[in-house]
Design an enzyme around this catalytic site. Structure first.
Site, mmCIF file in Angstrom:
data_model
loop_
_atom_site.group_PDB
_atom_site.id
_atom_site.type_symbol
_atom_site.label_atom_id
_atom_site.label_comp_id
_atom_site.label_asym_id
_atom_site.label_seq_id
_atom_site.Cartn_x
_atom_site.Cartn_y
_atom_site.Cartn_z
ATOM 1 N N VAL A 123 0.807 -1.116 0.044
ATOM 2 C CA VAL A 123 0.102 -0.046 0.197
ATOM 3 C C VAL A 123 1.126 1.192 -0.005
ATOM 4 C CG1 VAL A 123 -1.859 1.271 1.210
ATOM 5 C CG2 VAL A 123 -1.801 -1.238 1.234
ATOM 6 N N SER A 124 0.657 1.907 -1.493
ATOM 7 C CA SER A 124 1.603 3.646 -1.844
ATOM 8 C C SER A 124 1.852 4.053 -0.441
ATOM 9 C CB SER A 124 1.284 3.770 -2.582
ATOM 10 O OG SER A 124 2.004 2.568 -3.488
ATOM 11 N N ALA A 125 2.472 4.967 -0.085
ATOM 12 C CA ALA A 125 2.560 6.106 1.498
ATOM 13 C C ALA A 125 0.795 7.193 0.988
ATOM 14 C CB ALA A 125 4.131 6.797 0.958
#
Length: 713
Positions: A75-77
């Site tokens: 899950v990206s930043a």
């Protein structure tokens, strides 16, 4: 909007709002729609393996790894997701494709498109898409279409007839093969990899071309898998533990560099500085496009490699290969800096027999970036399908990166410098004598006060700052006067300065000069006896002709051009050529089809003499760099001089031809980006095409003629 999420959200609402507040304060969230999406979608529901506090931290959440620990899905930043969603400019009713699934970002997009829009998310890993499907259904976003496929081979029925309104790529991609999937006027947002540097870039599509129009964001994503997986084309220097990655372009041989690190490197200083916490990503991108033979240098953590101040493992150093020599960008701490985090100077380390020349070449490009591009707006990036893209330009034009599917062009805007034309009531000009012992523009010349803009600074702001720094003054009536463009002696553009006019009535000795040598109020006729900056002379002459030139309807100032003075004596470029003959045949190389000079044409081993190099030394160096042959100076003799005036060049060329009586080794292609093969050709049957002047020289050598004039009337 979608139905309320069905997962239990007790205790997480405050965390969602805290995260949204943080992103808004940092400028990552800039619109109400994106703000509402972050406050609505339950991020923790897409990362149940971690505590809720971790799920709402402003950082990535790894969700899948390889057996050796590499992250393949995450899950990206949040800060980066917000940036990319804002750049996508998604509206209700839009059709959006996400490449790289996880579920959370697709749910955010679903909030933005609303019930009249559609979201398709694709991933090559079935475990990832299964997870995304499960979490999207559990949180009320089951309308999102999840597809398991290679993104380069998306099923035809997944693409709307006239394309997607937005395509968001959330994996590190080396190429952009999805131009045809984007509707005309639509957006494509992707973390694009250029020579191992990765930037999230927002593009708009018009007429099959993508054009960037926003700042680039340095980022990191998990790498693309499948057909679009990138190859670093990494080569290892034998016995050194030094790795060179030629990610874009043709990899160069590296075996010949094994002995380049036996001796301490030469160091070329650039006098260009950077603060300890200041990024310089744009410099790396600029060097990658400006310097042939560019690569990224990394070293094994242990071992005697000979590299001083090795780059960190996560950020390989910028380097260039020049035959048996190499140059590499480094930094050297020279002070604490204003913020205590250190002040560093860019220095270039040169390794190998001609490492000092390679280091000087790289240093000149660093200085060019500093002078012309550092404070400019972000570069403009254009992406076109390879089958419709134009031929590559030279290094002085836009930088080009050739990919599998596309040609990527980078245009670097030029920073306008600033100057102040200050006059008094006696019709005099305030001139500034610049230091003769500093690496500055026009050292030792009388010039106007002023200097370059700094990052993010407008010219109007820069001239006020420069005057405050140089003389501690504020000029109330400072207004735009003219734009000065400096051209090289051959007419090529070099520099641009926005000139302001203002009045000042104060004796020069009462002005507190803080930079330079001296200030002087000067009449126009007195400048003839002074060592003047040609640009300053042109500005004074313009003021004499029209004291108050007016801008046009669009506010554009009149332009004054000044050409660099050229010496009245003739100057020639010196080329050195190697003539190797064996059994009645001569060694010729076929130049690369993309070569700027004589593409796909046969030519002798040759090169231009460097500044501090004798022509015979040039032949020896070029022979080693291009062919791997070793030749002693005592085995070379000058056999012909060709005096060439090429209609395509304003500068004459003296072409010297040296014959070798003996050499060590067999010719090998060491610069495949310039020459694709070496072959022995009978002197009586040279191949077609052969460079015209090379053919003329070989024919003259066969006749024993020492000199040929070619191209002169």
């Amino acid at each position: 909007m979608t139905p309320p999420p069905r997962t239990k959200l007790d205790g997480t609402s405050d965390l969602r709002h805290q995260l949204a507040d943080q992103l808004q304060e940092a400028g990552r969230i800039r619109t109400t729609a994106v703000d509402n999406a972050f406050r609505t979608v339950p991020r923790h529901a897409f990362a149940p393996e971690v505590p809720a506090e971790t799920a709402y931290a402003n950082d990535i959440i790894p969700t899948r790894r390889t057996p050796d620990g590499r992250i393949t899905s995450s899950v990206s930043a949040p800060w980066l997701q917000a940036d990319m969603l804002e750049a996508a400019r998604i509206r209700p009713g839009h059709r959006v494709l996400e490449i790289g699934s996880g579920g959370y970002n697709a749910a955010l997009i679903a909030e933005l498109v609303g019930p009249t829009g559609s979201v398709t998310t694709v991933d090559i890993d079935a475990a990832v898409t299964h997870r995304a499907t499960r979490f999207l259904a559990a949180t009320g976003y089951s309308r999102v279409r999840v597809i398991t496929a290679d993104a380069e081979h998306l099923p035809a029925d997944a693409v709307p007839d006239d394309g997607f309104d937005a395509v968001i790529v959330t994996v590190d991609t080396w190429d952009l093969p999805w131009i045809h999937l984007v509707a005309d006027g639509g957006r494509l947002i992707a973390p694009l990899r250029l020579h191992q540097y990765v930037w999230a870039i927002g593009f708009t599509k018009h007429d099959s071309t993508l054009t960037s129009d926003e700042p680039l964001t340095v980022c990191g994503f998990v790498p693309m898998q499948g057909a679009g997986a990138w190859n670093s084309q990494r080569r290892t220097i034998p016995g050194r533990g030094i790795h060179l990655a030629f990610e874009d372009g043709t990899p160069l041989p590296v075996d010949q560099l094994a002995h380049a690190f036996d001796k301490a490197p030469t160091t070329v200083r650039t006098n260009v500085t950077v603060r300890g916490q200041e990024p310089f990503d744009s410099l790396a991108l600029y060097l990658a496009g400006a310097l042939p033979g560019f690569c990224r240098l990394s070293v094994e953590p242990e071992g005697d490699d000979g590299v001083i101040s090795p780059p960190p493992p996560h950020w390989p150093g910028a380097a260039i290969v020049r035959g048996a020599s190499l140059a590499r960008l480094a930094t050297e701490r020279i002070g604490d800096g204003d913020d205590g985090n250190g002040l560093y100077e860019f220095v270039i380390h040169g390794y190998g027999p001609t490492g000092h020349l390679a280091a000087t070449e790289m240093a000149e490009q660093v200085q060019h970036w500093q002078r012309n591009h550092r404070a400019a707006l972000c570069p403009r990036i254009t992406v076109q399908p390879r089958d419709t893209a134009p031929a590559a330009a030279g290094t002085d034009g836009p930088h080009m990166f050739s990919k599998k599917h596309t040609l990527i062009t980078i245009d670097w805007p030029v920073i306008p410098g600033t100057a102040a034309l200050l006059t008094d009531d006696q019709d005099r000009y305030l001139l500034h004598l610049r230091s003769a012992n500093k690496p500055i523009w026009r050292p030792g010349h009388w010039a106007l006060l002023g200097g370059n803009t700094e990052k993010g600074e407008a010219c109007d702001e820069a001239i006020v700052r420069e005057l405050a720094e140089e003389v501690g003054l504020t000029i109330p009536d400072l207004t735009g006067f003219v734009t000065l463009d400096t051209l090289a002696a051959n007419g090529a553009f070099k520099d641009r300065v926005r000139v302001y006019h203002g009045t000042l009535n104060r004796p020069a000795h009462e002005i507190n000069l803080r930079e330079g040598i001296q200030l002087r109020w000067t009449r126009m006729e007195e400048t003839a006896e002074m060592t003047m900056d040609p640009g300053a002379v042109a500005i004074l002459q313009a003021h004499q002709a029209i004291p108050r030139p007016a801008p046009d309807r669009d506010g554009v100032l009149p332009t004054v051009q000044v050409r660099e003075p050229s010496d009245h004596r003739s100057r020639s470029i010196v080329g050195a050529h190697l003539v190797l003959t064996r059994n009645g045949s001569v060694l010729l190389g076929k130049r690369h089809a993309n070569s700027a000079f004589a593409p796909s044409t046969w030519h002798l081993p040759a090169g231009h003499r460097e500044e501090t190099e004798a022509a015979i030394s040039c032949v020896i160096r070029e022979a080693e760099e291009e062919t791997g042959l070793t030749i002693a100076e005592s085995d070379l003799s000058l056999v012909h001089t060709l005096d060439l005036l090429d209609p395509s060049s304003p500068i004459p060329r003296i072409q010297l031809f040296f014959a070798a009586s003996r050499w060590d080794g067999e010719p090998t292609v060491l610069e495949p980006d310039r020459c694709t093969e070496w072959r022995w050709w009978p002197l009586a049957a040279l191949p077609d095409p052969t460079v015209d002047y090379t053919r003329a020289a070989l024919e003259a050598i066969a006749l024993g003629t020492p000199y040929t004039a070619m191209g002169w009337a």
